[in-house]
Design a protein around this motif. Structure first.
Motif, PDB file in Angstrom:
ATOM      1  N   PHE A   1       0.863  -1.189   0.000  1.00 17.95           N
ATOM      2  CA  PHE A   1       0.000   0.000   0.000  1.00 17.95           C
ATOM      3  C   PHE A   1       0.892   1.229   0.000  1.00 17.95           C
ATOM      4  N   GLN A   2       0.527   2.203  -0.841  1.00 21.18           N
ATOM      5  CA  GLN A   2       1.287   3.456  -0.916  1.00 21.18           C
ATOM      6  C   GLN A   2       0.304   4.617  -1.094  1.00 21.18           C
ATOM      7  N   ILE A   3       0.467   5.654  -0.273  1.00 19.98           N
ATOM      8  CA  ILE A   3      -0.414   6.822  -0.358  1.00 19.98           C
ATOM      9  C   ILE A   3      -0.298   7.477  -1.727  1.00 19.98           C
ATOM     10  N   LYS A   4       0.917   7.586  -2.229  1.00 21.06           N
ATOM     11  CA  LYS A   4       1.134   8.196  -3.541  1.00 21.06           C
ATOM     12  C   LYS A   4       0.364   7.444  -4.621  1.00 21.06           C
ATOM     13  N   TYR A   5       0.406   6.105  -4.577  1.00 21.84           N
ATOM     14  CA  TYR A   5      -0.305   5.278  -5.543  1.00 21.84           C
ATOM     15  C   TYR A   5      -1.816   5.419  -5.358  1.00 21.84           C
ATOM     16  N   MET A   6      -2.253   5.563  -4.122  1.00 20.83           N
ATOM     17  CA  MET A   6      -3.678   5.763  -3.838  1.00 20.83           C
ATOM     18  C   MET A   6      -4.177   7.051  -4.498  1.00 20.83           C
ATOM     19  N   GLU A   7      -3.422   8.141  -4.320  1.00 20.36           N
ATOM     20  CA  GLU A   7      -3.807   9.420  -4.924  1.00 20.36           C
ATOM     21  C   GLU A   7      -3.765   9.358  -6.448  1.00 20.36           C
ATOM     22  N   TYR A   8      -2.758   8.650  -6.979  1.00 24.42           N
ATOM     23  CA  TYR A   8      -2.647   8.502  -8.429  1.00 24.42           C
ATOM     24  C   TYR A   8      -3.895   7.803  -8.988  1.00 24.42           C
ATOM     25  N   SER A   9      -4.291   6.689  -8.357  1.00 22.18           N
ATOM     26  CA  SER A   9      -5.471   5.944  -8.812  1.00 22.18           C
ATOM     27  C   SER A   9      -6.720   6.814  -8.755  1.00 22.18           C
ATOM     28  N   LYS A  10      -6.838   7.596  -7.669  1.00 31.90           N
ATOM     29  CA  LYS A  10      -7.999   8.475  -7.517  1.00 31.90           C
ATOM     30  C   LYS A  10      -8.011   9.569  -8.587  1.00 31.90           C
ATOM     31  N   ASN A  11      -6.858  10.159  -8.857  1.00 31.90           N
ATOM     32  CA  ASN A  11      -6.781  11.229  -9.852  1.00 31.90           C
ATOM     33  C   ASN A  11      -7.113  10.717 -11.257  1.00 31.90           C
ATOM     34  N   VAL A  12      -6.637   9.501 -11.570  1.00 33.49           N
ATOM     35  CA  VAL A  12      -6.959   8.912 -12.870  1.00 33.49           C
ATOM     36  C   VAL A  12      -8.459   8.698 -12.985  1.00 33.49           C
ATOM     37  N   ARG A  13      -9.056   8.147 -11.934  1.00 28.97           N
ATOM     38  CA  ARG A  13     -10.500   7.882 -11.972  1.00 28.97           C
ATOM     39  C   ARG A  13     -11.313   9.181 -12.010  1.00 28.97           C
ATOM     40  N   ASP A  14     -10.849  10.217 -11.287  1.00 29.20           N
ATOM     41  CA  ASP A  14     -11.556  11.503 -11.315  1.00 29.20           C
ATOM     42  C   ASP A  14     -11.602  12.066 -12.733  1.00 29.20           C
ATOM     43  N   GLY A  15     -10.504  11.915 -13.446  1.00 33.41           N
ATOM     44  CA  GLY A  15     -10.479  12.358 -14.841  1.00 33.41           C
ATOM     45  C   GLY A  15     -11.456  11.558 -15.688  1.00 33.41           C
ATOM     46  N   GLN A  16     -11.547  10.245 -15.412  1.00 35.44           N
ATOM     47  CA  GLN A  16     -12.473   9.395 -16.160  1.00 35.44           C
ATOM     48  C   GLN A  16     -13.924   9.725 -15.822  1.00 35.44           C
ATOM     49  N   ILE A  17     -14.165  10.094 -14.568  1.00 41.97           N
ATOM     50  CA  ILE A  17     -15.527  10.497 -14.171  1.00 41.97           C
ATOM     51  C   ILE A  17     -15.946  11.747 -14.933  1.00 41.97           C
ATOM     52  N   GLU A  18     -15.027  12.698 -15.075  1.00 48.92           N
ATOM     53  CA  GLU A  18     -15.343  13.916 -15.819  1.00 48.92           C
ATOM     54  C   GLU A  18     -15.649  13.594 -17.285  1.00 48.92           C
ATOM     55  N   ARG A  19     -14.893  12.671 -17.861  1.00 43.73           N
ATOM     56  CA  ARG A  19     -15.157  12.262 -19.245  1.00 43.73           C
ATOM     57  C   ARG A  19     -16.506  11.575 -19.358  1.00 43.73           C
ATOM     58  N   ALA A  20     -16.844  10.761 -18.334  1.00 49.54           N
ATOM     59  CA  ALA A  20     -18.141  10.078 -18.325  1.00 49.54           C
ATOM     60  C   ALA A  20     -19.286  11.094 -18.237  1.00 49.54           C
ATOM     61  N   LYS A  21     -19.125  12.107 -17.389  1.00 46.91           N
ATOM     62  CA  LYS A  21     -20.153  13.148 -17.252  1.00 46.91           C
ATOM     63  C   LYS A  21     -20.341  13.895 -18.569  1.00 46.91           C
ATOM     64  N   LYS A  22     -19.232  14.200 -19.225  1.00 49.04           N
ATOM     65  CA  LYS A  22     -19.298  14.923 -20.499  1.00 49.04           C
ATOM     66  C   LYS A  22     -20.008  14.067 -21.547  1.00 49.04           C
ATOM     67  N   LYS A  23     -19.717  12.765 -21.537  1.00 46.85           N
ATOM     68  CA  LYS A  23     -20.367  11.858 -22.483  1.00 46.85           C
ATOM     69  C   LYS A  23     -21.869  11.814 -22.232  1.00 46.85           C
ATOM     70  N   ILE A  24     -22.266  11.724 -20.962  1.00 43.35           N
ATOM     71  CA  ILE A  24     -23.694  11.672 -20.610  1.00 43.35           C
ATOM     72  C   ILE A  24     -24.408  12.929 -21.075  1.00 43.35           C
ATOM     73  N   SER A  25     -23.732  14.071 -20.944  1.00 39.98           N
ATOM     74  CA  SER A  25     -24.352  15.349 -21.307  1.00 39.98           C
ATOM     75  C   SER A  25     -24.602  15.473 -22.806  1.00 39.98           C
ATOM     76  N   THR A  26     -23.913  14.665 -23.599  1.00 41.58           N
ATOM     77  CA  THR A  26     -24.074  14.746 -25.057  1.00 41.58           C
ATOM     78  C   THR A  26     -25.058  13.727 -25.604  1.00 41.58           C
ATOM     79  N   ILE A  27     -25.571  12.843 -24.733  1.00 44.08           N
ATOM     80  CA  ILE A  27     -26.468  11.781 -25.192  1.00 44.08           C
ATOM     81  C   ILE A  27     -27.854  12.354 -25.462  1.00 44.08           C
ATOM     82  N   LYS A  28     -28.366  12.090 -26.638  1.00 44.49           N
ATOM     83  CA  LYS A  28     -29.712  12.553 -26.968  1.00 44.49           C
ATOM     84  C   LYS A  28     -30.735  11.762 -26.167  1.00 44.49           C
ATOM     85  N   ASN A  29     -31.849  12.371 -25.912  1.00 43.81           N
ATOM     86  CA  ASN A  29     -32.892  11.783 -25.070  1.00 43.81           C
ATOM     87  C   ASN A  29     -33.307  10.401 -25.566  1.00 43.81           C
TER      88      ASN A  29
END
Length: 601
Positions: free
Chosen positions: A371-399
């Motif tokens: 276990f490493q705190i640095k690796y924990m933050e890295y994993s979280k930051n990568v996922r946060d970026g993916q969450i933002e991409r997911a939100k952007k994708k959802i916002s472009t989906i037609k009804n």
């Protein structure tokens, strides 16, 4: 060196010429234009000599001044009203010469000549293979394009396009022999470490619609609906390729390791020698581990913590009994560190670990969890970026529109949740036959809505910072972790093959030629890695490749070549290590002929 008399429009002109070789072909250059017949008659009369006597004396005087050493100063005449020759290349690559020196040090020319003698064909197979290898690094492209581009090397290729395709067929017949001999020869020029062996697989897509015996539909890295071929690659502890194998794309990666291991154990004289196989979580099977606990073998294999039994997960997520490398007396509680700002920053880069005894059906093993705190933050930051991409994708989906989701752990679409409901806007009385084949009608039957999958995110967060390794090795945890950490080099090798060498550009249909194509890629990778080693890993692989690709010289006809590249610390190091130089202002034909000869020595 000799006198030449040339008649031009009934006027005789005298000059001194010299023979020289350009790519093995003899031609001449003018060393001195003496003058026309009228001028020489006048000069000879002034000296009270006959024309023949004056020319002989002039020639001897010039010859005495022109020593065997070439003059340091070269004067090149250029004319503002003279066109350059059409359809002729004047710019040539010399960066490949460093690759060629390694190629001949590995004695690949001798290996290929043995094959040529066995099949008794007449074309130059060594020219075919060497140019395919050098071009894969310098000019990665199709075979047809490669044949054209390798003419940009300073040495003219000694084969034609048909020889390339025939050569690939012959090379395929001896794939294992070639790899084995290259490995054995490599030990004379560089240290090999087969105490540790890394293994991984990748696959290549083919832009075809129908399968062949080799190109099969399977689960590719990018999930494309195209036939595949797979490549299994072995690498030693120094990061140098040992062997590779090509297999049908429909076959499982996990079924490749043991047969290939048996082959290299036999072919590479590793039977009963201590070896450690290190590979990724895809190979974390009981069968592979069972094979690698026999005959002095051992394993270090990545373990997916998510796939562990609950009883092992419970021990992993227990806060207590975490240790730090080189501290054998103290244990730590992770929550005490994570909840204390001072300790959080103090231990930010520290790797904590615990060892849990586990077992498979046939193997008792240690599970080393870090276990490493640095690796924990890295994993979280990568996922946060993916969450933002997911939100952007959802916002472009037609009804009501349906989108394609993914379960790939690296794909942001795994974090999108899909909800399905009946399309209420459609009147029930208007509903058509449910068995209708009308795609538009079926598509409008349901309404799709999407949101961020919070449950999936919470589940992933539990594993942030944790990493698992299974092993039967006994020894220092730091040594075992170091073995696992160096697995990145085989992943980089695949990146080099696919990105820098464009190994996926195949444009071949026959199985034998496809396999030989990947053999040339494998040899290119080995030569590239040896070059990195010779440069003491002072430069990145990208820096090295870009430099040798740009090392061109311009031909000054009749005189030699002048460099048209930038001299740098890297080019200086290359020349110093390999013992020849291509960066003088003028390099004569004779000097290049000597370089060619010395490389093959």
């Amino acid at each position: 060196m000799r006198l030449r008399a040339l008649n031009i429009k009934n006027v005789k002109y005298y000059s001194i010429i010299e023979d020289y070789k350009r790519n093995g072909k003899r031609t001449t250059r003018v060393l001195d234009n003496i003058g026309n017949e009228k001028q020489i008659i006048k000069l000879s009369n002034n000296d009270n000599l006959s024309v023949e006597e004056w020319l002989k004396k002039y020639f001897e005087d010039f010859k005495n001044k022109y020593t065997d050493n070439e003059p340091n100063e070269v004067i090149i005449k250029k004319y503002s009203d003279k066109l350059i020759p059409s359809n002729k290349t004047n710019n040539y690559n010399v960066g490949y010469l460093f690759l060629k020196e390694i190629y001949y040090s590995l004695k690949i020319d001798k290996i290929v000549n043995t094959i040529s003698k066995k099949y008794k064909f007449e074309f130059d197979l060594n020219s075919v293979l060497s140019n395919l290898v050098f071009s894969r690094i310098i000019y990665p492209s199709s075979k047809l394009k490669t044949y054209e581009l390798c003419k940009n090397f300073i040495e003219v290729p000694k084969h034609n396009l048909e020889n390339i395709y025939r050569g690939l067929t012959y090379l395929n017949n001896d794939l294992d022999y070639i790899q084995k001999e290259i490995y054995n020869n490599s030990k004379a020029i560089i240290d090999r470490n087969t105490r540790i062996i890394y293994f991984d697989c990748t696959n290549y897509y083919f832009d075809i619609n129908e399968e062949t015996d080799l190109q099969k539909y399977g689960v590719g890295k990018d999930k494309k609906p195209k036939p595949l071929v797979g490549m299994g690659l072995f690498m030693d502890g120094k990061g140098l390729p040992i062997a590779m194998n090509i297999y049908p794309g429909s076959e499982s990666e996990t079924k490749q390791l043991i047969p290939l291991q048996k082959k290299i154990i036999s072919n590479y004289d590793l039977d009963n020698k201590k070896t450690i196989i290190c590979t990724d979580a895809a190979m974390c099977t009981d069968e592979i581990k069972k094979f690698n606990i026999k005959d002095n073998r051992a394993f270090v294999i990545t373990q997916s913590i998510k796939k562990l039994k609950d009883e092992y997960k419970k021990q992993i997520f227990d806060d207590n009994d975490w240790r730090i490398i080189d501290d054998k007396y103290n244990t730590y509680k992770l929550s005490d560190i994570l909840n204390d700002d001072t300790k959080y920053h103090q231990y930010y880069d520290t790797i904590f670990y615990k060892i849990i005894s586990t077992e498979t059906a046939h193997v008792v093993q240690d599970l080393i969890v870090t276990f490493q705190i640095k690796y924990m933050e890295y994993s979280k930051n990568v996922r946060d970026g993916q969450i933002e991409r997911a939100k952007k994708k959802i916002s472009t989906i037609k009804n009501g529109m349906k989108i394609k989701l993914s379960t790939n752990p690296n794909d942001y679409r795994r974090l999108i949740k899909e909800s399905v409901s009946e399309n209420e806007s459609k009147n029930k009385s208007e509903t058509k036959d449910p068995n209708s084949l009308n795609k538009d009608e079926k598509k409008n039957t349901y309404k799709y809505s999407y949101s961020i999958n919070l449950e999936a995110i919470r589940e992933e967060e539990k594993y942030d910072g944790y990493y698992g390794i299974t092993t039967n090795l006994e020894g220092e945890v730091s040594d075992i972790l170091r073995i696992s950490k160096n697995r990145w080099e085989i992943e980089e090798s695949f990146r080099i093959l696919k990105t820098d060498f464009d190994s996926g550009t195949v444009y071949l249909s026959r199985e034998d030629r496809i396999k030989s194509h990947f053999l040339t890629c494998f040899i290119s990778l080995l030569i590239d890695r040896i070059l990195e080693n010779k440069l003491n890993y002072k430069y990145t692989n990208t820096q090295i490749i870009e430099t040798i690709r740009n090392m061109n010289v311009y031909e000054e006809k009749g005189t030699g070549y002048s460099p048209s590249y930038i001299r740098t610390e890297l080019t200086d190091d290359l020349h110093s290590i390999f013992g020849f130089r291509t960066d003088y202002e003028i390099i004569s034909y004779k000097k290049f002929e000597k370089i060619f000869k010395d490389i093959k020595r």
